[in-house]
Structures are given as C-alpha cells and as structure tokens.
Design a protein around this motif. Structure first.
Motif, mmCIF file in Angstrom:
data_model
loop_
_atom_site.group_PDB
_atom_site.id
_atom_site.type_symbol
_atom_site.label_atom_id
_atom_site.label_comp_id
_atom_site.label_asym_id
_atom_site.label_seq_id
_atom_site.Cartn_x
_atom_site.Cartn_y
_atom_site.Cartn_z
ATOM 1 N N LYS A 1 0.731 -1.021 -0.007
ATOM 2 C CA LYS A 1 0.097 0.019 0.159
ATOM 3 C C LYS A 1 0.753 1.231 -0.121
ATOM 4 C CE LYS A 1 -4.069 -2.042 0.445
ATOM 5 N NZ LYS A 1 -4.654 -2.465 -0.506
ATOM 6 N N GLY A 2 2.153 1.163 0.282
ATOM 7 C CA GLY A 2 3.097 2.275 0.050
ATOM 8 C C GLY A 2 3.656 2.849 1.230
ATOM 9 N N ILE A 3 3.524 1.988 2.092
ATOM 10 C CA ILE A 3 4.411 2.311 3.652
ATOM 11 C C ILE A 3 5.622 1.479 3.422
ATOM 12 C CG2 ILE A 3 4.643 1.624 6.006
ATOM 13 C CD1 ILE A 3 2.082 3.517 5.263
ATOM 14 N N ARG A 4 6.722 2.523 3.970
ATOM 15 C CA ARG A 4 8.114 1.938 3.894
ATOM 16 C C ARG A 4 8.309 0.716 4.725
ATOM 17 N NH1 ARG A 4 12.908 4.292 5.529
ATOM 18 N NH2 ARG A 4 11.819 4.608 7.109
ATOM 19 N N SER A 5 9.397 -0.317 4.229
ATOM 20 C CA SER A 5 9.378 -1.783 4.930
ATOM 21 C C SER A 5 9.474 -1.473 6.265
ATOM 22 C CB SER A 5 10.436 -2.418 4.307
ATOM 23 O OG SER A 5 11.711 -1.861 4.088
ATOM 24 N N GLY A 6 10.524 -0.662 6.750
ATOM 25 C CA GLY A 6 10.748 -0.492 8.174
ATOM 26 C C GLY A 6 9.646 -0.327 9.048
ATOM 27 N N ASP A 7 8.845 0.746 8.510
ATOM 28 C CA ASP A 7 7.425 1.136 9.226
ATOM 29 C C ASP A 7 6.674 0.050 9.313
ATOM 30 O OD1 ASP A 7 8.805 3.628 9.731
ATOM 31 O OD2 ASP A 7 7.845 4.499 8.007
ATOM 32 N N ALA A 8 6.417 -0.585 8.151
ATOM 33 C CA ALA A 8 5.579 -1.631 8.220
ATOM 34 C C ALA A 8 5.788 -2.830 9.061
ATOM 35 C CB ALA A 8 5.249 -2.269 6.760
ATOM 36 N N LEU A 9 6.987 -3.347 9.120
ATOM 37 C CA LEU A 9 7.414 -4.228 10.262
ATOM 38 C C LEU A 9 7.277 -3.970 11.551
ATOM 39 C CD1 LEU A 9 10.573 -5.607 7.982
ATOM 40 C CD2 LEU A 9 8.533 -6.928 8.621
ATOM 41 N N GLU A 10 7.769 -2.752 11.610
ATOM 42 C CA GLU A 10 7.628 -2.003 12.982
ATOM 43 C C GLU A 10 6.208 -2.197 13.762
ATOM 44 O OE1 GLU A 10 9.923 1.591 13.966
ATOM 45 O OE2 GLU A 10 7.931 2.020 14.819
ATOM 46 N N MET A 11 5.246 -1.818 12.629
ATOM 47 C CA MET A 11 3.698 -1.581 13.126
ATOM 48 C C MET A 11 3.246 -3.365 13.173
ATOM 49 S SD MET A 11 2.576 1.223 10.508
ATOM 50 C CE MET A 11 0.580 0.877 10.568
ATOM 51 N N CYS A 12 3.808 -4.007 12.495
ATOM 52 C CA CYS A 12 3.100 -5.551 12.459
ATOM 53 C C CYS A 12 3.701 -6.476 13.078
ATOM 54 C CB CYS A 12 2.819 -5.806 11.058
ATOM 55 S SG CYS A 12 1.796 -4.785 9.941
#
Lengths: 316, 603
Positions: free
Chosen positions: A265-276
C-alpha cells in the motif's frame, strides 16, 4: 470448493481421500439449511499449506472424529479449520473460548421474544442441528468443568441434552474442531475426558517452501528474492522465540503478511514491520532484539517497487 | 548444560550472533563492541556468520594460541578483518542486506575516526587503524593513503569466500608469521614477541574484538559469619547449656527498638497479643512489629545473635546502631543490584506469574448474577412477565465478580538465609509485583527472632502498590517459625472483618526453625529445651494447621538445603514447592497458588 479441491490435488493430497470428501458432500449437501446459515460456509482466500496435515485432518473428519489442532502460534490452526469447513461444504460456527465460557454460552439460553420465554440456541446447538463445523477456538482457555457439557455431544452418544428442553441428536454431518496453543499465557491442560473425545493433530510450523508459496499466493507480484528474505526473517524470529530470548508475540505470520500488505500500500518496509511485528511485543528490550533481527534481513527503506514486480498493467 | 547469563548490551550482542549463526546452543567466545561500549552490530553479525560458516571453536583456539601480548591483540583485530571478508562473501547471496550493513559499518568507522583527538590518534595501533581504513575505504569507494606494506597486508586480508576453516587458519597463520612475527597460532604460545604497544592501542584492540568475560552468576554467594552448610545455607548452632543471653527486659527492648524502630502497635495492644500468643512453648518470648519498608531509614541490619560466630558488641550502642544501619543499607544496595543484574529474567518471571495468576484467579471468580432479558429464568419473578410485561425475569452473568483475595507474603529473615538474601528479595518482589499487577493486594513481611523477641517487619503494606520496600530485606537472627505463624494467624484473623473473602499466606522459608530462646520446663519436662530440631518443626507444623483451620490458605516456597526437605513436608504438608533457581520460579509459584486455592476442603 472446486478451487480448493484443485488446490489440494496440486498439493498432492491423496486422490482417494478427496473422492471420499466428494461422496460426503453428495450425502450431506442435500440437507436443508436456512439461507442465512448457508452463508456461513466459508469461502476463504487463504489456504493452509502442508500435505501431510491436510491428509490426516481429512481422514479424521471422514471417520467421524472430532479434531483437536494443537500447536504453537503461527501454525495455521484456524486457517486449516476454516479450509476444512469449506472443503466439506458445511456452515461454520466460530466459538472463542475464554475463562467465563459456560454451558449457556455454548448450548443456548432462555430469552423473551416479546410474548413468551423461548430458547435462544448457542453455536454448539446450531452446529448439531444444521450439521455444521464448530470451531472451538483456544479450547484450553476455558475451565474444564465448563466443557463437561460437551462430553455427550462429542462422544459416541452424539446428543445435546438441553436442560428444560429437548434432547436433540447431533447431525451426522456435524464435526467439532478444537484449537489450542499450550504455550499461550493463561492456558491450561485439557482434562483426559475431553482429550479422549478428539483426534489430536499436532500442528507443525509451516515449512519454508510452504511459507514461500503462501506468500507468493497472497502476493503474486512479490519479488522472489525479497520473498525469500521475509521467509528467512520469519524463521529467525521463530528460532529466537524457541530459544526463549523473546516471547512468541513477535512470531506472527499474520503480522508478516500484514506488513507486506502495508508495503504494497506504499508504507516503507521498516515502518510496516515495526507496526505489524516489532510493536506486537510491549517490552522495550524485546523490541530491540526483534528490531536487530529485522535489521539484519530487511532494509528499512524498501518501497513498494523494491518489493513487488511491476504488473503488466503498471508496466504499460 | 551450564550456560552463561548475559546482561544488558552483552545479551543484545550475543543475540545478534546467535541469530546470524542460526543456532542458540553455544556461548560465543567473542563479542564485538565499539570503544564507547556500544555493541558493534555488524561485527557481531560477522562473528555469528563465522559460527555459521566456519568452526568457531577452532578459530577461538587459534586466537587463544596467539597469547595476550599487544602484538597478538593487534594481529587478532586485523585478522578478524580477513574473516569478515570471507564470511561476507559466503553469506551475501543468502543475505543481500549484508552489503548495506557493511557500508553502514564503514561509515561508522569514519564517523568514529573523525571524532578522535590528536592524542587519541597517537595512541591508536596504527597497524589496526590502517587496515580498518583500507577495508572501509574500499567498501565506500574511497581512497586510503597507506604505506606499501599496509596495502600489501590489506590485500592479503581479503580472504576469499571459498576458504573453509582450514584455509582461513592457514591464511591467518601465514599473516601472523610474515606480518606480525608471531608463531604457533594453532594453540601453542607465540615463540617470540615484537615491540610492546601500550596504552590506547591495547585498549582499542581489546575493545574492538574482545573476548567476553562479563557474565553474571545466577546466584551471588557471600560467606556469612555462621556455619555454612550445604548449598549456601547457613545454620546457627546452640552452645550446649547456653541460656538466653539478654541482660534485662528493658535493655533488650531498647536494643530491639534501636534495631528495628518503634513498634507499630501500642503497648496495650502488644500486651494483648503477647498474652494470647506467648504461652506454653513460647512463654518466655516477646513480640515486636515494626515498619521495615524503609520509610524509617535504618531499621535493623545484619544482626547476628550471640553465638560462637556472632559479632559481639564492641562499641557504644549508638555506634553499633549506625553500623547496623550501614549494613542494612549495603544489603539493600546489593538486593537492588541483583535485581538490576537479573532484570530481564525477573521481569520475565513477573510477566509469566502475572499471566498465570490472572488465569488462576479468574477461574475462581464467580460472576455475580444480574437481572437480564435472557439467561436462567427466575421462577419467583416469572409472573411479572405476563402480568407486568417485565422482561427482566432472568439471571445472567455480569462483569462484577465476588471473589476477592489478599495475599500475605512472609519472608524468613533469619541468619540461615544470609547467603541467599538477594535471591529471596527478588523472589518476593516477583510475587508481590505479579499479584499487584492482577489487582490483588499483597502485604510482605519479614520475620526473625532476636534476644527473645520475635520481630515482624512490614516491608510492604497492602495499600502501597510500590514493591521497592521489599529490597530492604536482609537476613540476621534466629527464626521461631511457630510463634511467628501464630502471630500472623492472630493478626490476619483480627483484620478479617475488613478483608477479602479469601486470604492466602505464602511463606518463603528454608524450613529450619531455630531460636536462642529456650522452651521453658513444663509438667512433662524438668529442664528447659532448645528450640530446634523436631520440637521446633512440630511447633511450626502445629501453627500451620491452626492457620489452615482458621480459613487462611497457607503454602510455602522452599528455597533451602535438601536436608530440610523433610521439615518442609512436615510443616506444610503438600502445600509447598521447592525452588532451585529463578528460571523455574513463576511456574512453581503459579502451580503452588493453584494448589492452595483448590485445597478448599481443608481450608
């Protein structure tokens, strides 16, 4: 159903077993069930991967057994349960167990319909009547004494005795699938009486090849190399949890899939992995350890185009 | 398998290594740190990869064989650059991010170098610095100004990814011999040394790739002044024919007040308590209840009774009290330090026990029924439905529960616990913190006997949610378990009207009651008897039975010598659990709690 049958054929599940599933369906598809109940037959997009487990589960259900899927987190217990209901074409009732589960929660309770006291059926009752599949989720979260009410339903008697009402027979199409994780905080051992009423399937962690195919299935455009890195990441976290260096909170297959979806969806990998994944654990130090694992596998600034192939439409 | 326990940044570093190695069954012989003490993630990754691709034990043997000279340290630091290149090439296809991590490490080197003062630069081992510069400049595509010899060495340090352990050791041996004039890198001592490099170079090399020596033992054992028996326990002994050594009641009371602070109850209240409890076996005893939570700084310290091994009064009462306060403060610091050293294990235990406690208590909570439109029909009210059209004639479960519980934690603070003080304080902290997290009020008290007084110190009251007062715990004195348990029973019964429906008493004990105050003669015994052995155990067991008869669930957490296992069984029956280490603590306490609550029939 056809899709799932094809999938299982491709997975190498025994032809004989699948033929017997078809026979089962021919026998029970003619059962009349209300329109709103038939909508409970799952149409899942996510598939369980693991031929051996599929075969054992199908064989047990065809033999009339109830199934207890036991295994640690991220082994696909609920996915398999849902897939099985879809394969057998039966409506599914999901019952989440907790410490306050009691007979009325499972079987049903009295209520007032505006003019008289009536019985409001619970999920186990509905399963029995409509020949559904009842998923008893996290069955070991409930007190054993609360589950005693299920004994007659699950064993050879196949009846539900509703106090003050009828003794109803359980439909021969009905099956109950329990799931349990003996590692979760707050769980307890199932007592022998209940255990003996299930065929117990020890759920293994998804295999590396299967996980890769699962990710490819969910994200057809994912680049093979980066997909491989996500697979490695999952197993590295798993090993760390196994070694008890971190809790199992961060070992979350759903979380990994969600993270990749966020990248899509366009989120950077670092942020996505942090969130999930990282933020699934609430201990600052544990987060640091999980972050270290991620940082040694996945760059933090991967964008959508780094992870996914350009589709034909986009390319044009 | 005995494993090292890592703390702080070491644990993080070792996790990076284990993760890269893909296994957790070894203790890495190397950990990498920056000179400022931060873990060097990239080189820890390299160490892990060395464990994955090469034989780390053989590499370790090689480096140990180089010896501890500064030249050997220089060689070690330089040779790791060679290993780095080798494992980098091996791992890169499987871990593409490695190239990026390598670049980041190279940039970190330049940031670090730029921050060095002229003096620090002069203290550098230039050989190591040059080789690092050569490596990282190459990674970043920069040009490094180096001597021809350094350039040659930097090329030699580009170990190929095709090398196996033998190949790597062969290369390292050659470099040691040719460039560092070190021989015998296969486990033998170096045959000769070159110039000794002192100061920062040595520190740099050691820090850059040091062998990990920092580890924390699970148990900190200190020699007490008593007779230490097995497993770190301390046993006090009675001198034959020794009578209670107090000089006078007033003097004893002043001493007890000086050590433990004022009594929390009035003289009149204590009089009532002593009249009720100090009878029979305990006829000559007195009681004292003090605040030990640290609000009155300087309660008693590691007081030792008058035995062969005791510290006798040497100075004035005032100076002795000051000394005791200092001792107590020292122990508090040791308790807190132990907590911080084992914080992860303790926090893990708290998390586990909280989850278990939550589940266990939830199982015993009974939902209060509430009126509802569905549920179990109330026959008495059913008429309201047709007559008044009132649909609320059912009972259903509500969110309100009627099960309330309080926990009293009683710590044996006698001298026999001297060698386990930090451990006991941490165990008590884990229990208190876990129960508090579940909203269960906990009170923590420590008990000991001294000069005929059985002293109960309140380390944490029910109302206070903070548990840090528990770190005031220290060991010293005797323990008259029977009398203390009777006192707890009396006090808890006294509070019953205002307290919860269920009350639990957990005792952390080594089950070896022993007091200097003798049991006075009675009609069956012509002479006074020592309060020890069978007599003391039976006295404690009787007290426990009485507490249980009074409806207080009592259980013990036994942390002591195997020799006293029989005692704990006699005193607490089945309601005890034995703890050997913190790792099993939460599970054991959870199981014990469950057992205590299930044992409703006997309570």
């Amino acid at each position: 159903m056809k899709k799932l049958m094809e999938f299982l054929s491709q997975e190498g599940v025994s032809r004989k077993l699948l033929d017997r599933v078809t026979e089962y369906r021919k026998t029970y598809d003619v059962m009349e069930i209300p329109e709103e109940t038939s909508r409970r037959i799952p149409q899942s997009e996510v598939r369980y991967y693991g031929t051996g487990v599929w075969e054992k589960a199908i064989a047990a259900l065809l033999s009339g057994e109830n199934l207890l899927l036991a295994g640690p987190k991220a082994t696909g217990k609920n996915v398999l349960a849902e897939n099985l209901a879809e394969l057998f074409g039966r409506p599914l009732w999901d019952v989440s167990f907790h410490v306050n589960v009691d007979a009325s929660y499972l079987i049903g309770t009295d209520t007032y319909d505006g003019s008289r006291v009536t019985f409001r059926p619970g999920p186990v009752y509905n399963c029995a009547v409509y020949g559904g599949f009842g998923v008893l989720d996290e069955i070991n979260m409930a007190r054993n004494e609360a589950l005693a009410v299920l004994h007659a339903t699950l064993d050879f008697r196949h009846v539900i005795d509703v106090a003050g009402y009828d003794r109803i027979p359980v439909s021969p199409a009905a099956r109950f699938i329990g799931t349990m994780n003996y590692g979760y905080a707050g769980t307890r051992d199932l007592n022998e009486a209940l255990c003996s009423r299930f065929a117990i399937l020890d759920m293994p962690l998804i295999g590396e090849g299967d996980l890769q195919r699962l990710l490819k299935d969910v994200f057809p455009a994912i680049k093979p190399k980066i997909c491989q890195q996500f697979v490695h990441l999952f197993y590295e976290i798993e090993r760390k949890a196994q070694a008890a260096e971190i809790s199992e909170r961060a070992l979350d297959l759903r979380g990994l899939i969600d993270a990749i979806r966020l990248v899509e969806k366009g989120i950077r990998s670092g942020d996505a992995l942090e969130m999930c994944i990282v933020n699934k654990t609430f201990d600052a130090y544990e987060r640091r350890l999980v972050t270290d694992v991620i940082n040694s596998r996945i760059p933090t600034d991967l964008k959508r185009e780094d992870v996914f192939e350009e589709t034909a439409g986009q390319g044009e | 398998m005995i494993r090292q326990h890592y703390t702080g940044s070491s644990r993080r570093a070792v996790n990076v290594i284990w993760n890269a190695a893909g296994r957790y069954d070894f203790d890495p012989p190397f950990l990498a740190f920056f000179p400022n003490g931060d873990a060097d993630d990239y080189f820890n990754l390299v160490i892990g990869l060395a464990a994955k691709w090469l034989d780390l034990d053989r590499l370790n043997a090689f480096f140990e064989g180089l010896g501890l000279s500064n030249t050997a340290q220089e060689a070690s630091a330089v040779l790791w650059l060679g290993i780095e290149n080798c494992v980098f090439q091996k791992e890169l296809p499987d871990r593409p991010i490695l190239a990026q991590l390598r670049k980041e490490r190279a940039e970190a080197f330049y940031v670090y170098s730029a921050g060095l003062s002229r003096q620090q630069m002069m203290l550098q081992s230039m050989k190591v610095f040059d080789q690092e510069q050569a490596r990282w400049a190459g990674v970043l595509g920069k040009k490094a100004v180096l001597s021809p010899a350094a350039v040659r060495l930097s090329k030699e340090l580009m170990f190929s990814g095709d090398l196996d352990t033998d190949g790597v050791i062969r290369e390292m041996t050659r470099i040691c011999e040719e460039r560092f004039r070190l021989r015998g890198g296969h486990g033998a001592e170096p045959s000769y040394r070159k110039i000794e490099v002192r100061g920062f170079a040595d520190a740099f090399a050691r820090r850059f790739m040091r062998r990990e020596l920092r580890s924390t033992d699970l148990l900190i054992l200190r020699k007490g002044s008593g007779n230490g028996d097995r497993k770190g326990s301390v046993q006090l002994g009675h001198r034959i024919g020794q009578a209670h050594t107090s000089c006078s009641t007033e003097k004893d009371q002043a001493y007890i007040r000086g050590c433990f602070g004022p009594c929390l109850y009035s003289d009149r209240e204590m009089h009532i308590l002593e009249n009720a409890l100090c009878t029979g076996t305990d006829a000559a005893c007195r009681l004292w209840i003090a605040d030990g939570s640290g609000s009155r700084h300087g309660g008693a310290a590691a007081e030792v009774p008058d035995t062969d091994h005791s510290v006798r009064d040497t100075g004035s009462a005032q100076s002795q009290e000051k000394l005791l306060q200092q001792e107590q403060e020292n122990q508090r610091i040791r308790n807190v330090r132990f907590y911080h050293d084992h914080i992860f294990r303790i926090q893990e235990n708290i998390r586990d026990l909280t989850a278990q406690t939550d589940t266990i208590f939830a199982s015993y909570m009974h939902d209060l029924p509430k009126r509802s439109r569905r549920g179990r029909i109330d026959a008495e009210k059913a008429w309201r439905l047709p007559v008044l059209s009132d649909p609320d004639v059912f009972w259903s479960a509500s969110d309100i529960t009627e099960f309330s519980v309080t926990v009293d934690l009683l710590l044996d603070a006698s001298q026999s616990r001297m060698n386990n003080q930090e451990m006991i304080a941490s165990q008590a902290y884990i229990i208190a913190k876990s129960f508090e997290s579940c909203g269960i009020p906990v009170r923590v008290s420590a008990f000991r006997s001294l000069r005929g007084y059985t002293v109960l110190q309140r380390l944490k009251p029910y109302k206070d949610k903070k548990c840090e007062g528990i770190f005031q715990y220290y060991a010293g004195g005797w323990n008259r378990d029977g009398l203390c348990l009777k006192m707890m029973d009396y006090l808890m019964k006294d509070e019953q009207d205002t307290m919860a429906s269920q009350r639990i008493l957990l005792v952390l004990t080594d089950a070896s009651p022993n007091d200097s105050m003798q049991v006075p003669p009675d009609e069956k015994h012509l002479f006074a008897r020592e309060y020890e052995g069978d007599l003391a155990v039976q006295d404690a067991a009787d007290a426990v039975r009485q507490i249980q008869r009074d409806g207080i669930r009592t259980a013990a957490i036994f942390f002591g010598a195997s020799a006293h296992l029989d005692n704990v069984h006699r005193i607490y029956g089945q309601n005890y659990t034995r703890i050997r280490s913190l790792s099993q603590f939460s599970d054991a306490v959870g199981a014990l709690l469950k057992r205590a609550l299930e044992d409703r029939g006997t309570a």
